[in-house]
Scaffold this motif. Structure first.
Motif, PDB file in Angstrom:
ATOM      1  N   VAL A   1       7.402 -10.727   8.646  1.00 53.63           N
ATOM      2  CA  VAL A   1       8.206 -10.066   7.626  1.00 53.63           C
ATOM      3  C   VAL A   1       7.755  -8.616   7.538  1.00 53.63           C
ATOM      4  O   VAL A   1       6.587  -8.340   7.239  1.00 53.63           O
ATOM      5  CB  VAL A   1       8.060 -10.754   6.256  1.00 53.63           C
ATOM      6  N   ALA A   2       8.662  -7.692   7.831  1.00 55.43           N
ATOM      7  CA  ALA A   2       8.373  -6.261   7.756  1.00 55.43           C
ATOM      8  C   ALA A   2       8.909  -5.725   6.437  1.00 55.43           C
ATOM      9  O   ALA A   2      10.108  -5.828   6.156  1.00 55.43           O
ATOM     10  CB  ALA A   2       9.015  -5.529   8.929  1.00 55.43           C
ATOM     11  N   VAL A   3       8.027  -5.161   5.615  1.00 54.11           N
ATOM     12  CA  VAL A   3       8.373  -4.717   4.262  1.00 54.11           C
ATOM     13  C   VAL A   3       8.253  -3.206   4.161  1.00 54.11           C
ATOM     14  O   VAL A   3       7.220  -2.621   4.534  1.00 54.11           O
ATOM     15  CB  VAL A   3       7.454  -5.386   3.216  1.00 54.11           C
ATOM     16  N   HIS A   4       9.314  -2.574   3.664  1.00 52.93           N
ATOM     17  CA  HIS A   4       9.282  -1.132   3.404  1.00 52.93           C
ATOM     18  C   HIS A   4       9.789  -0.864   1.997  1.00 52.93           C
ATOM     19  O   HIS A   4      10.801  -1.433   1.578  1.00 52.93           O
ATOM     20  CB  HIS A   4      10.157  -0.372   4.407  1.00 52.93           C
ATOM     21  N   ALA A   5       9.069  -0.026   1.258  1.00 50.21           N
ATOM     22  CA  ALA A   5       9.495   0.393  -0.079  1.00 50.21           C
ATOM     23  C   ALA A   5       9.699   1.895  -0.069  1.00 50.21           C
ATOM     24  O   ALA A   5       8.871   2.635   0.464  1.00 50.21           O
ATOM     25  CB  ALA A   5       8.468  -0.008  -1.134  1.00 50.21           C
ATOM     26  N   TRP A   6      10.796   2.358  -0.670  1.00 50.36           N
ATOM     27  CA  TRP A   6      11.119   3.777  -0.659  1.00 50.36           C
ATOM     28  C   TRP A   6      10.074   4.612  -1.378  1.00 50.36           C
ATOM     29  O   TRP A   6       9.740   5.706  -0.970  1.00 50.36           O
ATOM     30  CB  TRP A   6      12.490   4.001  -1.307  1.00 50.36           C
ATOM     31  N   GLY A   7       9.580   4.117  -2.508  1.00 52.88           N
ATOM     32  CA  GLY A   7       8.642   4.905  -3.300  1.00 52.88           C
ATOM     33  C   GLY A   7       7.415   4.115  -3.667  1.00 52.88           C
ATOM     34  O   GLY A   7       7.437   2.893  -3.751  1.00 52.88           O
ATOM     35  N   ASP A   8       6.289   4.826  -3.897  1.00 52.34           N
ATOM     36  CA  ASP A   8       5.034   4.180  -4.276  1.00 52.34           C
ATOM     37  C   ASP A   8       4.942   3.900  -5.771  1.00 52.34           C
ATOM     38  O   ASP A   8       4.121   3.109  -6.210  1.00 52.34           O
ATOM     39  CB  ASP A   8       3.847   5.068  -3.871  1.00 52.34           C
TER      40      ASP A   8
ATOM     41  N   ARG B   1      -6.488  13.585   2.765  1.00 50.08           N
ATOM     42  CA  ARG B   1      -7.812  13.723   3.342  1.00 50.08           C
ATOM     43  C   ARG B   1      -8.854  13.181   2.362  1.00 50.08           C
ATOM     44  O   ARG B   1      -8.847  13.502   1.178  1.00 50.08           O
ATOM     45  CB  ARG B   1      -8.086  15.201   3.632  1.00 50.08           C
ATOM     46  N   GLY B   2      -9.730  12.348   2.871  1.00 49.56           N
ATOM     47  CA  GLY B   2     -10.773  11.764   2.039  1.00 49.56           C
ATOM     48  C   GLY B   2     -10.355  10.444   1.404  1.00 49.56           C
ATOM     49  O   GLY B   2     -11.190   9.699   0.931  1.00 49.56           O
ATOM     50  N   LEU B   3      -9.035  10.144   1.411  1.00 50.24           N
ATOM     51  CA  LEU B   3      -8.575   8.876   0.853  1.00 50.24           C
ATOM     52  C   LEU B   3      -8.538   7.867   2.002  1.00 50.24           C
ATOM     53  O   LEU B   3      -7.550   7.754   2.722  1.00 50.24           O
ATOM     54  CB  LEU B   3      -7.188   9.036   0.232  1.00 50.24           C
ATOM     55  N   LEU B   4      -9.650   7.158   2.200  1.00 51.41           N
ATOM     56  CA  LEU B   4      -9.809   6.324   3.376  1.00 51.41           C
ATOM     57  C   LEU B   4      -9.081   4.999   3.268  1.00 51.41           C
ATOM     58  O   LEU B   4      -8.821   4.342   4.265  1.00 51.41           O
ATOM     59  CB  LEU B   4     -11.295   6.082   3.643  1.00 51.41           C
ATOM     60  N   LEU B   5      -8.750   4.568   2.074  1.00 51.08           N
ATOM     61  CA  LEU B   5      -7.985   3.349   1.885  1.00 51.08           C
ATOM     62  C   LEU B   5      -6.858   3.676   0.915  1.00 51.08           C
ATOM     63  O   LEU B   5      -7.109   4.077  -0.215  1.00 51.08           O
ATOM     64  CB  LEU B   5      -8.858   2.222   1.333  1.00 51.08           C
ATOM     65  N   GLY B   6      -5.612   3.530   1.362  1.00 53.49           N
ATOM     66  CA  GLY B   6      -4.473   3.864   0.528  1.00 53.49           C
ATOM     67  C   GLY B   6      -4.406   3.014  -0.717  1.00 53.49           C
ATOM     68  O   GLY B   6      -5.017   1.950  -0.811  1.00 53.49           O
ATOM     69  N   SER B   7      -3.633   3.459  -1.687  1.00 52.34           N
ATOM     70  CA  SER B   7      -3.536   2.743  -2.966  1.00 52.34           C
ATOM     71  C   SER B   7      -2.961   1.350  -2.783  1.00 52.34           C
ATOM     72  O   SER B   7      -3.349   0.410  -3.481  1.00 52.34           O
ATOM     73  CB  SER B   7      -2.684   3.554  -3.946  1.00 52.34           C
ATOM     74  N   THR B   8      -2.020   1.201  -1.843  1.00 51.45           N
ATOM     75  CA  THR B   8      -1.444  -0.121  -1.603  1.00 51.45           C
ATOM     76  C   THR B   8      -2.493  -1.066  -1.039  1.00 51.45           C
ATOM     77  O   THR B   8      -2.657  -2.190  -1.513  1.00 51.45           O
ATOM     78  CB  THR B   8      -0.247  -0.022  -0.644  1.00 51.45           C
ATOM     79  N   GLY B   9      -3.228  -0.620  -0.014  1.00 53.93           N
ATOM     80  CA  GLY B   9      -4.277  -1.450   0.558  1.00 53.93           C
ATOM     81  C   GLY B   9      -5.362  -1.771  -0.448  1.00 53.93           C
ATOM     82  O   GLY B   9      -5.859  -2.899  -0.520  1.00 53.93           O
ATOM     83  N   ASN B  10      -5.729  -0.786  -1.243  1.00 53.21           N
ATOM     84  CA  ASN B  10      -6.756  -0.980  -2.268  1.00 53.21           C
ATOM     85  C   ASN B  10      -6.343  -2.053  -3.266  1.00 53.21           C
ATOM     86  O   ASN B  10      -7.151  -2.900  -3.672  1.00 53.21           O
ATOM     87  CB  ASN B  10      -7.022   0.338  -2.984  1.00 53.21           C
TER      88      ASN B  10
ATOM     89  N   GLY C   1       7.595   0.356  -5.437  1.00 51.84           N
ATOM     90  CA  GLY C   1       6.488  -0.573  -5.607  1.00 51.84           C
ATOM     91  C   GLY C   1       6.096  -1.391  -4.398  1.00 51.84           C
ATOM     92  O   GLY C   1       6.271  -2.607  -4.398  1.00 51.84           O
ATOM     93  N   PRO C   2       5.557  -0.778  -3.323  1.00 45.34           N
ATOM     94  CA  PRO C   2       5.087  -1.565  -2.184  1.00 45.34           C
ATOM     95  C   PRO C   2       3.979  -2.542  -2.560  1.00 45.34           C
ATOM     96  O   PRO C   2       3.883  -3.619  -1.990  1.00 45.34           O
ATOM     97  CB  PRO C   2       4.579  -0.501  -1.200  1.00 45.34           C
TER      98      PRO C   2
END
Length: 305
Positions: free
Chosen positions: A197-204, A280-289, A254-255
């Motif tokens: 399942v490939a999921v894409h959200a337009w906005g964070d 830069r410096g954000l090694l793990l995105g908010s979604t992954g976090n 809302g991904p």
């Protein structure tokens, strides 16, 4: 099948599935998941435990050298932990090649170092809603600074086992940061003989929290545009993995919510190590976090080579 660079250490036949243990129920779950993965991929399993002697010495007020009896006790506990974990792994597959390591190093640094040559690194974490404590800090450090694929084996507090049915789900942000995740997700779906399942959200942003703001996309043009982004990111992969059926899902906002919802039925969620902003410096995105702390199934964070 895709071809990988011959110098990619994560794809070498000698690359092990590595799992960190600390004796908790969460790490036991991670050991079982790692053993199943090692068995499926015909790879050896390396079980590691970090003693973190330097931090322990500082905590105990011993700055020069720790008393030998204290060190011996800590080492023996570490040996007992990895021995117990090895027994758990053999329960999954008695024919596995299982190695163990007890190191003086900090657990997070040990796993990060091992991730440089591992097929993947797995570690457990506390259940949904649990506070970020010692285990959580190690998890965040490894997922942020590790190399290759880092899998957080989620303990939801209800199953005490991981799901072996359901799709593999991959989050796509429309940027190059998703490319390693796509490669890993197709490989996992093919290995598991399941849908992707490939999921894409337009906005964070979490506009879907507010009344009157739709979660899905009712506008046909927007849906078409979102599907085009997914198609571009998946280009070529279905030809390389013709056995994998792909389902494409587009959401308005809302991904994190979309992927967390899908984690309730998935056996694995795969994301890139950075968000679409790539700050830069954000090694793990908010979604992954968010996912490594709240998902209802194991989460694979894939770092670019």
């Amino acid at each position: 099948m895709p071809t990988y660079p011959t110098n990619d250490p994560h794809r070498l036949a000698t690359a092990a599935v590595v799992v960190g243990v600390d004796g908790s129920e969460a790490s036991d779950l991670a050991v079982r998941w790692a053993a199943e993965t090692a068995s499926q991929h015909n790879r050896r399993l390396l079980i590691v435990h970090g003693l973190d002697l330097a931090a322990s010495a500082e905590l105990l007020g011993i700055y020069e050298v720790m008393a030998p009896p204290v060190i011996d006790t800590m080492r023996q506990r570490g040996v007992d932990l990895v021995t117990t974990a090895r027994r758990l792994a053999y329960q999954v597959d008695p024919t596995l090649t299982v190695e163990t390591e007890v190191s003086e190093a900090n657990p997070a640094r040990l796993l990060i170092r091992r991730s440089e040559t591992a097929y993947l690194v797995a570690l457990g974490t506390a259940g949904h809603g649990a506070p970020i404590g010692y285990l959580g800090s190690i998890m965040l450090a490894v997922t942020s600074h590790g190399r290759g694929s880092i899998v957080v084996v989620r303990d939801t507090g209800t199953e005490q086992r991981t799901r072996r049915v359901g799709p593999v789900v991959v989050g796509l942000d429309g940027t190059r940061h998703s490319e390693p995740a796509v490669a890993a997700a197709f490989a996992e779906a093919s290995e598991r003989r399941t849908q992707l399942v490939a999921v894409h959200a337009w906005g964070d942003l979490f506009f879907d929290r507010f009344a009157g703001v739709p979660y899905t996309i009712p506008d046909n043009d927007a849906q078409i545009a979102g599907q085009a982004i997914i198609a571009e990111q998946l280009a070529g992969w279905s030809e390389k993995y013709p056995d994998v059926q792909v389902i494409r899902k587009v959401y308005l906002f809302g991904p994190r919510r979309a992927l967390t919802d899908w984690s309730g039925s998935a056996q694995l969620v795969v994301v890139g190590s950075r968000g679409r902003g790539g700050f830069r410096g954000l090694l793990l995105g908010s979604t992954g976090n968010s996912l490594v702390q709240r998902a209802h199934c194991p989460v694979m964070v894939v770092h670019a080579k």
